[in-house]
Design a protein around this motif. Structure first.
Motif, PDB file in Angstrom:
ATOM      1  N   TYR A 108       0.927  -1.224   0.199  1.00  0.00           N
ATOM      2  CA  TYR A 108      -0.024  -0.310  -0.093  1.00  0.00           C
ATOM      3  C   TYR A 108       0.524   1.469   0.027  1.00  0.00           C
ATOM      4  O   TYR A 108       0.009   2.163  -0.287  1.00  0.00           O
ATOM      5  CB  TYR A 108      -0.764  -0.154   1.236  1.00  0.00           C
ATOM      6  CG  TYR A 108      -1.734  -1.054   1.673  1.00  0.00           C
ATOM      7  CD1 TYR A 108      -2.901  -0.854  -0.084  1.00  0.00           C
ATOM      8  CD2 TYR A 108      -2.104  -2.092   2.080  1.00  0.00           C
ATOM      9  CE1 TYR A 108      -4.101  -1.475  -0.136  1.00  0.00           C
ATOM     10  CE2 TYR A 108      -3.360  -3.283   2.370  1.00  0.00           C
ATOM     11  CZ  TYR A 108      -3.967  -2.792   0.799  1.00  0.00           C
ATOM     12  OH  TYR A 108      -4.901  -3.436   1.166  1.00  0.00           O
ATOM     13  N   ALA A 109       2.269   1.388   0.175  1.00  0.00           N
ATOM     14  CA  ALA A 109       3.161   2.193   0.563  1.00  0.00           C
ATOM     15  C   ALA A 109       3.359   2.742  -0.604  1.00  0.00           C
ATOM     16  O   ALA A 109       3.193   4.256  -0.737  1.00  0.00           O
ATOM     17  CB  ALA A 109       4.529   1.956   1.353  1.00  0.00           C
ATOM     18  N   LYS A 166      -6.348   7.339  -1.362  1.00  0.00           N
ATOM     19  CA  LYS A 166      -7.483   7.228  -2.834  1.00  0.00           C
ATOM     20  C   LYS A 166      -6.569   6.023  -3.359  1.00  0.00           C
ATOM     21  O   LYS A 166      -5.703   5.902  -3.735  1.00  0.00           O
ATOM     22  CB  LYS A 166      -8.150   8.477  -3.040  1.00  0.00           C
ATOM     23  CG  LYS A 166      -9.008   8.128  -3.811  1.00  0.00           C
ATOM     24  CD  LYS A 166      -9.362   9.819  -4.626  1.00  0.00           C
ATOM     25  CE  LYS A 166     -10.433   9.960  -5.274  1.00  0.00           C
ATOM     26  NZ  LYS A 166     -10.603  10.918  -6.086  1.00  0.00           N
ATOM     27  N   ASN A 167      -7.735   5.104  -3.587  1.00  0.00           N
ATOM     28  CA  ASN A 167      -7.275   4.030  -4.875  1.00  0.00           C
ATOM     29  C   ASN A 167      -8.025   4.162  -6.500  1.00  0.00           C
ATOM     30  O   ASN A 167      -9.039   4.479  -7.087  1.00  0.00           O
ATOM     31  CB  ASN A 167      -8.169   3.304  -4.076  1.00  0.00           C
ATOM     32  CG  ASN A 167      -7.985   1.689  -5.282  1.00  0.00           C
ATOM     33  OD1 ASN A 167      -6.843   1.987  -6.336  1.00  0.00           O
ATOM     34  ND2 ASN A 167      -8.912   0.745  -4.937  1.00  0.00           N
ATOM     35  N   ASP A 168      -6.965   5.504  -6.670  1.00  0.00           N
ATOM     36  CA  ASP A 168      -7.343   5.756  -7.967  1.00  0.00           C
ATOM     37  C   ASP A 168      -6.615   4.922  -9.534  1.00  0.00           C
ATOM     38  O   ASP A 168      -7.220   5.331 -10.361  1.00  0.00           O
ATOM     39  CB  ASP A 168      -6.488   7.414  -7.853  1.00  0.00           C
ATOM     40  CG  ASP A 168      -5.574   7.648  -7.921  1.00  0.00           C
ATOM     41  OD1 ASP A 168      -4.834   6.666  -7.871  1.00  0.00           O
ATOM     42  OD2 ASP A 168      -4.256   8.261  -8.022  1.00  0.00           O
ATOM     43  N   ASN A 169      -6.041   4.054  -8.550  1.00  0.00           N
ATOM     44  CA  ASN A 169      -5.238   3.290 -10.109  1.00  0.00           C
ATOM     45  C   ASN A 169      -5.602   1.633  -9.895  1.00  0.00           C
ATOM     46  O   ASN A 169      -5.152   1.004  -9.351  1.00  0.00           O
ATOM     47  CB  ASN A 169      -4.275   3.339 -10.662  1.00  0.00           C
ATOM     48  CG  ASN A 169      -3.616   2.634 -11.994  1.00  0.00           C
ATOM     49  OD1 ASN A 169      -4.293   2.025 -12.280  1.00  0.00           O
ATOM     50  ND2 ASN A 169      -2.547   3.862 -12.509  1.00  0.00           N
ATOM     51  N   LEU A 225      -2.599  -1.635  -8.416  1.00  0.00           N
ATOM     52  CA  LEU A 225      -3.462  -1.482  -7.174  1.00  0.00           C
ATOM     53  C   LEU A 225      -2.845  -3.095  -6.998  1.00  0.00           C
ATOM     54  O   LEU A 225      -2.115  -4.156  -6.267  1.00  0.00           O
ATOM     55  CB  LEU A 225      -4.042  -1.160  -6.221  1.00  0.00           C
ATOM     56  CG  LEU A 225      -4.352  -1.690  -5.023  1.00  0.00           C
ATOM     57  CD1 LEU A 225      -3.432  -1.469  -4.591  1.00  0.00           C
ATOM     58  CD2 LEU A 225      -5.509  -1.201  -4.591  1.00  0.00           C
ATOM     59  N   MET A 226      -3.497  -3.945  -7.817  1.00  0.00           N
ATOM     60  CA  MET A 226      -3.755  -5.267  -8.451  1.00  0.00           C
ATOM     61  C   MET A 226      -2.700  -5.666  -9.112  1.00  0.00           C
ATOM     62  O   MET A 226      -2.124  -7.184  -7.872  1.00  0.00           O
ATOM     63  CB  MET A 226      -4.695  -5.618  -9.208  1.00  0.00           C
ATOM     64  CG  MET A 226      -6.773  -5.525  -8.447  1.00  0.00           C
ATOM     65  SD  MET A 226      -6.473  -6.506  -6.771  1.00  0.00           S
ATOM     66  CE  MET A 226      -6.502  -7.482  -6.726  1.00  0.00           C
ATOM     67  N   TRP A 265       3.473  -9.319  -4.976  1.00  0.00           N
ATOM     68  CA  TRP A 265       4.188  -9.234  -3.491  1.00  0.00           C
ATOM     69  C   TRP A 265       3.162 -10.560  -2.800  1.00  0.00           C
ATOM     70  O   TRP A 265       3.491 -11.511  -2.235  1.00  0.00           O
ATOM     71  CB  TRP A 265       3.362  -8.172  -2.441  1.00  0.00           C
ATOM     72  CG  TRP A 265       3.126  -7.679  -1.100  1.00  0.00           C
ATOM     73  CD1 TRP A 265       3.282  -7.973  -0.459  1.00  0.00           C
ATOM     74  CD2 TRP A 265       4.281  -6.379  -1.002  1.00  0.00           C
ATOM     75  NE1 TRP A 265       3.536  -7.966   0.804  1.00  0.00           N
ATOM     76  CE2 TRP A 265       4.373  -6.514   0.738  1.00  0.00           C
ATOM     77  CE3 TRP A 265       5.084  -5.611  -1.121  1.00  0.00           C
ATOM     78  CZ2 TRP A 265       5.197  -5.536   1.281  1.00  0.00           C
ATOM     79  CZ3 TRP A 265       6.141  -4.424  -0.625  1.00  0.00           C
ATOM     80  CH2 TRP A 265       5.770  -4.702   0.690  1.00  0.00           C
ATOM     81  N   ILE A 266       1.223 -10.945  -3.228  1.00  0.00           N
ATOM     82  CA  ILE A 266       1.519 -11.921  -2.193  1.00  0.00           C
ATOM     83  C   ILE A 266       1.441 -13.411  -2.997  1.00  0.00           C
ATOM     84  O   ILE A 266       1.446 -14.193  -2.550  1.00  0.00           O
ATOM     85  CB  ILE A 266      -0.769 -11.661  -2.062  1.00  0.00           C
ATOM     86  CG1 ILE A 266      -0.933 -10.383  -0.843  1.00  0.00           C
ATOM     87  CG2 ILE A 266      -1.054 -12.401  -1.274  1.00  0.00           C
ATOM     88  CD1 ILE A 266      -2.192  -9.576  -0.957  1.00  0.00           C
TER      89      ILE A 266
END
Length: 70
Positions: free
Chosen positions: A29-30, A35-38, A42-43, A49-50
């Motif tokens: 998240y860093a 605000k989730n604008d993209n 992010l996915m 990462w995961i």
């Protein structure tokens, strides 16, 4: 992973390391604003990462930078 995301991760890791030292921890998240604008980016980061690396929620910034660079 896209080149843009790689550059963003390295930039954020460098900034965090410069501010707080080599032991600073970060989460994926860093790399994003509150605000989730993209959501696609992010996915992409979350998948890397995961799923790909099975990292803990917080990891050392130096470790993440090394993973991205190699």
């Amino acid at each position: 992973m896209t080149t843009a995301l790689k550059h963003k991760i390295i930039e954020v890791c460098d900034k965090k390391i410069a501010q707080k030292g080599t032991k600073v921890g970060i989460s994926f998240y860093a790399f994003f604003k509150n605000k989730n604008d993209n959501p696609e980016l992010l996915m992409e980061a979350a998948t890397w990462w995961i799923e790909t690396h099975q990292l803990d929620h917080f990891e050392k910034a130096i470790k993440i930078k090394e993973l991205v660079q190699h």
